[in-house]
Write an enzyme that holds these catalytic residues in place. Structure first.
Site, short mmCIF file in Angstrom:
data_model
loop_
_atom_site.label_atom_id
_atom_site.label_comp_id
_atom_site.label_asym_id
_atom_site.label_seq_id
_atom_site.Cartn_x
_atom_site.Cartn_y
_atom_site.Cartn_z
N HIS A 1 100.12 -6.70 65.65
CA HIS A 1 98.96 -7.61 65.62
C HIS A 1 97.72 -6.91 65.07
CE1 HIS A 1 96.79 -5.85 69.08
NE2 HIS A 1 97.98 -5.65 69.61
N CYS B 1 101.61 -2.65 72.44
CA CYS B 1 101.77 -3.30 71.15
C CYS B 1 101.29 -2.39 70.02
CB CYS B 1 101.01 -4.62 71.13
SG CYS B 1 101.70 -5.86 72.28
#
Length: 215
Positions: A167, A183
Site C-alpha cells: 500500500h 504491511c
C-alpha cells in the site's frame, strides 16, 4: 616623503580589510528533485523531495536479481526493496517500508484485490493493542489521512485474506525503515506506478527476514 605616506596609507587600508578584491561567486542553488503523480488524483498527493530519501530507494530499473518469472513481485524486507520482474532480465525496483520486529510476514501470495484510495479497517488484533482504533472498526474512508494511502494491493493465500497489503504512504521518511504493523508500504507515487503495472492474480513473494518473520 609623499611616497612613504602613500605606502603607509596603503598598508593601513589593507590591514583594515579595505583592499579591493573580486567577490566570491555565490553558492550554486541546487534544485530539489521532486517526484510527482503522473495524473491528477481525487485527493491531493504532495510531491516528494527525493533529496530527503536515500538514492538507493528511488524507483529505478535494475538487473533482475530474483530469478522469478516476469510479472512477479518480490519483496526483501531486510534490503527494504520491492522488485517487479520485467522482461529481458530487468526489474523495476522500489524502496519500501516494512513491518517492525514481531510484525513481519513472509510467504507466497496472490493479489486477489486492488483498490484506489482504499478503506482501512484495523484488524481485531491491532484494536486490542491500540484500543483508540476501535472507532475505525467499521472502516476508515479513503483519503490523505488513511494509513493505506493512495492504493492497496491485497495479498491472499489459498483464497483467504492474509490481512497483509502492499500500500501507499504519505510519510516519505518511513521508506527504507521497519516501522509498520507488517504491511509493505511504498511512496504514494510509487504504489500508483506499481498498481498500474500489475493485474489481479499477480504472484507476490515476500522473503523471510533474517529477523525471523513468520510465514
Amino acid at each position: 616623503m609623499n611616497r612613504r605616506i602613500f605606502l603607509a596609507a596603503s598598508a593601513a587600508w589593507a590591514l583594515a580589510g579595505c583592499t579591493v578584491r573580486n567577490p566570491a561567486p555565490p553558492p550554486a542553488v541546487v534544485e530539489p528533485v521532486m517526484l510527482v503523480p503522473k495524473a491528477p488524483e481525487i485527493f491531493p498527493i504532495e510531491a516528494v523531495d527525493l533529496s530527503r530519501i536515500d538514492r538507493r530507494y528511488w524507483r529505478q530499473v535494475v538487473p533482475d536479481p530474483t530469478g522469478e518469472r516476469p510479472g512477479t513481485i518480490v519483496v526483501d524486507p531486510d534490503a527494504k526493496f520491492l522488485w517487479l520482474v520485467m522482461e529481458g532480465g530487468r526489474a523495476m525496483r522500489y524502496g519500501v517500508g516494512v513491518g517492525r520486529d514481531g510484525f513481519g510476514w513472509s510467504g507466497t501470495a496472490t493479489i486477489a484485490r486492488k483498490a484506489e484510495w482504499p478503506t482501512w479497517t484495523p484488524p481485531r488484533e491491532m484494536i486490542a493493542r491500540e484500543p483508540e482504533l476501535a472507532r475505525y472498526a467499521g472502516g476508515m474512508a479513503g483519503g490523505p489521512e488513511n494509513p493505506l494511502g493512495a492504493r492497496a494491493l491485497y495479498l491472499y493465500q489459498g483464497g483467504r485474506d492474509t490481512l497483509y497489503r502492499l500500500h501507499g504512504t504519505g510519510e516519505p521518511w518511513s521508506i527504507g525503515k521497519a516501522v509498520s504493523s507488517g504491511c509493505i508500504r511504498l511512496l504514494n507515487v510509487d504504489v500508483i506506478d506499481l498498481y498500474d503495472r500489475v493485474p489481479r492474480g499477480s504472484r507476490v513473494v515476500v522473503r523471510q527476514s533474517a529477523g525471523g518473520a513468520q510465514a
